[in-house]
Design an enzyme around this catalytic site. Structure first.
Site, PDB file in Angstrom:
ATOM      1  N   ASP A  74       0.597  -1.065   0.226  1.00 30.99           N
ATOM      2  CA  ASP A  74      -0.169   0.127   0.138  1.00 30.99           C
ATOM      3  C   ASP A  74       0.593   1.534   0.221  1.00 30.99           C
ATOM      4  O   ASP A  74       2.388   1.036   0.154  1.00 30.99           O
ATOM      5  CB  ASP A  74      -1.080   0.007   0.787  1.00 30.99           C
ATOM      6  CG  ASP A  74      -2.301   0.672   1.173  1.00 30.99           C
ATOM      7  OD1 ASP A  74      -3.124   0.769   1.722  1.00 30.99           O
ATOM      8  OD2 ASP A  74      -2.035   1.710   0.525  1.00 30.99           O
ATOM      9  N   GLU A 101     -10.794   6.202   4.806  1.00 25.52           N
ATOM     10  CA  GLU A 101     -10.011   5.693   5.769  1.00 25.52           C
ATOM     11  C   GLU A 101     -10.351   6.616   7.087  1.00 25.52           C
ATOM     12  O   GLU A 101     -11.050   6.894   7.256  1.00 25.52           O
ATOM     13  CB  GLU A 101      -8.693   6.059   4.647  1.00 25.52           C
ATOM     14  CG  GLU A 101      -9.013   5.663   3.429  1.00 25.52           C
ATOM     15  CD  GLU A 101      -7.379   5.497   2.997  1.00 25.52           C
ATOM     16  OE1 GLU A 101      -6.814   5.853   2.005  1.00 25.52           O
ATOM     17  OE2 GLU A 101      -5.975   4.936   4.220  1.00 25.52           O
TER      18      GLU A 101
HETATM   19  O1  LIG Z   1      -0.888   2.511   8.415  1.00 26.66           O
HETATM   20  N1  LIG Z   1      -0.954   3.812   9.065  1.00 26.66           N
HETATM   21  O2  LIG Z   1      -2.131   3.901  10.048  1.00 26.66           O
HETATM   22  C1  LIG Z   1      -1.691   4.549   7.404  1.00 26.66           C
HETATM   23  C2  LIG Z   1      -2.555   5.649   8.051  1.00 26.66           C
HETATM   24  C3  LIG Z   1      -2.404   6.828   6.714  1.00 26.66           C
HETATM   25  C4  LIG Z   1      -1.628   6.732   5.760  1.00 26.66           C
HETATM   26  O3  LIG Z   1      -1.631   7.638   4.959  1.00 26.66           O
HETATM   27  C5  LIG Z   1      -1.815   7.990   3.337  1.00 26.66           C
HETATM   28  O4  LIG Z   1      -1.688   8.721   2.332  1.00 26.66           O
HETATM   29  C6  LIG Z   1      -2.970   8.565   1.556  1.00 26.66           C
HETATM   30  C7  LIG Z   1      -2.527  10.284   1.316  1.00 26.66           C
HETATM   31  O5  LIG Z   1      -2.939  10.143  -0.291  1.00 26.66           O
HETATM   32  C8  LIG Z   1      -2.422   7.910   0.988  1.00 26.66           C
HETATM   33  O6  LIG Z   1      -3.919   8.012  -0.050  1.00 26.66           O
HETATM   34  C9  LIG Z   1      -3.034   6.232   1.805  1.00 26.66           C
HETATM   35  S1  LIG Z   1      -4.718   5.595   1.486  1.00 26.66           S
HETATM   36  C10 LIG Z   1      -4.069   4.173   0.632  1.00 26.66           C
HETATM   37  O7  LIG Z   1      -3.765   4.688  -0.965  1.00 26.66           O
HETATM   38  C11 LIG Z   1      -3.806   3.744  -2.298  1.00 26.66           C
HETATM   39  C12 LIG Z   1      -3.470   4.423  -3.218  1.00 26.66           C
HETATM   40  O8  LIG Z   1      -4.309   6.074  -3.516  1.00 26.66           O
HETATM   41  C13 LIG Z   1      -5.487   3.680  -2.191  1.00 26.66           C
HETATM   42  O9  LIG Z   1      -4.757   2.011  -3.451  1.00 26.66           O
HETATM   43  C14 LIG Z   1      -5.068   2.184  -0.504  1.00 26.66           C
HETATM   44  O10 LIG Z   1      -6.295   2.054  -0.654  1.00 26.66           O
HETATM   45  C15 LIG Z   1      -5.342   3.455   0.229  1.00 26.66           C
HETATM   46  O11 LIG Z   1      -5.400   2.296   1.517  1.00 26.66           O
HETATM   47  C16 LIG Z   1      -2.931   6.475   2.775  1.00 26.66           C
HETATM   48  O12 LIG Z   1      -3.906   6.952   3.250  1.00 26.66           O
HETATM   49  C17 LIG Z   1      -0.961   6.085   5.529  1.00 26.66           C
HETATM   50  C18 LIG Z   1      -0.639   4.867   6.811  1.00 26.66           C
END
Ligand SMILES: O=[N+]([O-])c1ccc(O[C@@H]2O[C@@H](CO)[C@H](O)[C@H](S[C@@H]3O[C@H](CO)[C@@H](O)[C@H](O)[C@H]3O)[C@@H]2O)cc1
Length: 616
Positions: A291, A503
């Site tokens: 991810d 999310e």
């Molecule tokens: O582990 N943790 O606690 C955590 C928390 C926040 C995060 O923060 C991160 O930053 C966001 C900012 O763009 C990202 O979109 C991802 S979400 C992510 O993005 C992918 C591409 O768009 C999708 O296919 C997935 O299905 C989706 O889960 C995540 O939330 C990261 C990790």
């Protein structure tokens, strides 16, 4: 020769494995690690792609070439990047990926379908497969061949901010809805090998899909996003794993690993589940992708020890890393780990072999460049009609008339007294009826032309104004307005619900209808016969208002084709939807799912009243 030239791997008549072996044998470590690297669009210049042999690029939530970019702009962007990849020594094409949670959500004027929670209520795998095929065409319209969908989470707690991305709490219903993969990628031909990556590459009207998030993302404690799923191995296999059996059999090209943990072990570092189970036991032959910053979050705090994160993630079996920004750090660190023997070359070769298998299978070597020939597929009326059909079939009728009263629905198009009231914030709010992952990561509120669609209110007006009924709209009518006007209205339609979220921003422990929804319900339904339509990403607390409500409809997050709601309210079609989730009485009961020993729902899984289409 070591050069690309007339090499065997470029010959599409060669057997797949011969092409993979030939190409792999020519690759340097830098070229192999480049294939394992996926970077964000905003970093992906042709020069960076060329210099680092980057194998894949993504658009994160809301990452677009320009605001309101048309298909042509997307195609140009993807092709410019592809030029950087094809100008490398071996000319391996790069794979562009994007989320398509409920249609091509990032793209202006794409068709936005109901979110998966609503699709689960249709109980119609064929419909969902048709949706997959339509989404594939809209994604290809923008020159993109790979999507991070479907989410096959089995959401066991509606307090999870991503519960609307899950088709159901019941694994079998989610398994049935994996039909969407065959829509996205194309159906494996009769007699074709099952269980190996398949993307119908002939017509270039399909995309590589991604079953996510492996595994147990929907089972975290308290529904807390990216948290720990505490369960026995048997529970994991019976509740969360089943959709992956179906996804692999349907030839899903990729699987994305979950941020969550299983019994305290980060999935991104879980060798047993990623390699021993998914790759060996299920014989998954596509590639496993992390991810977004998934490796960084193996440690707490995130990125605290990136070398360790890379070691654990790659050795666990992750093949492609959604880095997405610090790609030089990733490449340098992984190179070091291979050169010092921490990560064996065999692991790198397994990863690259899988990535190449997907790229060869989907015809990317033969058709690396996109064209604008499918531009007309984006948001075309046929797809909007399909989405409208999905809206109709996703609506669940929970109550239809108070005890002793005759059913309120279907409503007459010709109001006897000439007027009806539509109330509530969500009646006239395209963004809120679409929900998260729409234009931006978190979605938007209001109608401000961020995309094209029909609000629920627009749909109601189009359905009944021609019959001579006057529609009065009041977003938040107070008690005084209702008292002064109640005699004017034959009935009221109250549309309330949740704001858009994605999310962690959607994690919610009280699940109450946000203000002023409850007040609108009380003010209106206390004086006028009312249909309450809830627009939300999940079940909400409704028991306190139920007695005051004449009819209650769960509309979930219908997307751009809000007319589908009016289609059923006024009887052009009957209600057929069935709950894909247990509707609780109070959050103190959660988690509570069908099959639990103690099960005391307000409305049980599978519940849904039906109506017949009305003649007049
Ligand atoms: O582990 N943790 O606690 C955590 C928390 C926040 C995060 O923060 C991160 O930053 C966001 C900012 O763009 C990202 O979109 C991802 S979400 C992510 O993005 C992918 C591409 O768009 C999708 O296919 C997935 O299905 C989706 O889960 C995540 O939330 C990261 C990790």
């Amino acid at each position: 020769s070591k050069e690309g030239g007339g090499a065997r791997y470029k010959d599409p008549t060669r057997p797949l494995n011969a092409r993979i072996d030939d190409l792999l044998g020519r690759m340097t470590l830098a070229e192999k690690i480049g294939q394992m690297s996926q970077i964000e669009r905003e970093k992906a210049t042709p020069d960076v792609i060329n210099k680092y042999f980057i194998g894949s690029v993504l658009s994160g939530g809301g990452s677009v070439p320009a605001a309101n970019a048309p298909p042509e702009a997307w195609v140009k962007m993807v092709n410019d990047m592809q030029g950087g990849a094809l100008s490398t020594r071996l000319g391996i094409p790069m794979l562009y990926g994007i989320d398509a949670v409920h249609g091509h959500g990032s793209v202006y004027k794409a068709t936005i379908f109901p979110h998966n929670i609503g699709l689960g209520c249709t109980r119609d795998p064929e419909l969902v497969k048709r949706i997959g095929a339509a989404v594939a065409l809209e994604v290809r319209a923008t020159g993109i061949p790979y999507i991070f969908a479907p989410c096959v989470a089995v959401c066991r707690d509606p307090r999870w901010g991503r519960c609307y991305e899950s088709f159901s709490e019941h694994p079998e219903l989610v398994q049935n809805m994996t039909s969407i993969i065959s829509g996205f990628q194309g159906e494996i031909p009769a007699g074709g090998r099952k269980g190996v990556p398949f993307v119908a590459s002939g017509g270039r009207r399909n995309v590589a899909a991604c079953a996510k998030h492996y595994v147990g993302d929907g089972g975290t404690a308290g529904g807390i996003n990216a948290n720990d799923t505490v369960a026995t191995f048997h529970e994991l296999l019976s509740l969360h794993m089943p959709p992956y059996y179906n996804a692999v059999i349907r030839g899903v090209a990729t699987v994305m690993v979950s941020y969550s943990s299983f019994n305290g072990v980060k999935m991104h570092a879980n060798h047993f589940l990623v390699t021993d189970f998914l790759k060996k036991r299920l014989r998954f032959r596509g590639f496993v992708i992390s991810d977004y910053q998934g490796l960084d979050f193996i440690t707490t705090p995130e990125h605290a020890d990136y070398l360790l994160s890379i070691k654990l993630g790659i050795l666990a079996g992750i093949d492609m890393v959604m880095i997405p920004f610090n790609y030089t750090e990733f490449i340098d660190d992984l190179t070091l780990l291979v050169q010092n023997g921490t990560i064996p070359m065999s692991r790198i070769d397994d990863a690259v072999r899988r990535i190449l298998r997907v790229k060869f299978t989907m015809g990317l070597f033969e058709n690396p460049y996109a064209d604008t020939s499918l531009a007309g597929e984006l948001g075309k009326q046929e797809h909007r009609d399909l989405a409208r059909e999905a809206v109709r079939k996703s609506l669940v009728l929970l109550k239809n008339g108070k005890p002793g009263d005759k059913p309120l629905l279907p409503l007459p198009k010709k109001a006897y007294g000439g007027s009806i009231l539509v109330a509530g914030s969500h009646a006239d709010d395209l963004g809120s009826q679409c929900g998260g992952w729409t234009i931006t990561w978190q979605g938007f509120t209001g109608n401000n032309n961020l995309t094209a669609g029909t609000t629920i209110l627009d749909g109601i007006k189009r359905a009944i104004e021609p019959a001579g009924t006057d529609v009065v709209y009041a977003g938040n009518p107070d008690a005084d307005f209702v008292q002064r006007n109640k005699a004017r209205f034959d009935y009221a339609i109250v549309v309330v619900g949740e704001p858009p979220y994605a999310e962690t921003f959607g994690d919610n422990s009280n699940l109450t209808i946000p203000a002023p929804g409850p007040d609108v319900i009380r003010n209106v339904c206390g004086s006028i016969r009312c249909v309450v339509v809830i627009v939300s990403g999940r079940q909400l607390v409704v028991e306190p208002y139920l007695d005051a409500i004449d009819a209650l409809v769960a509309a979930w997050l219908p997307g751009t084709e809000g007319q589908g709601v009016a289609d059923v309210l006024f009887g052009d079609y009957g209600f057929t939807g069935k709950l894909s989730r247990t509707w609780f009485r109070s959050v103190e009961q959660l988690p509570m799912n069908v099959g639990d020993a103690h099960y005391d729902p307000l409305f049980p899984f599978g519940f849904g009243l039906e109506t017949q289409p009305s003649k007049f």
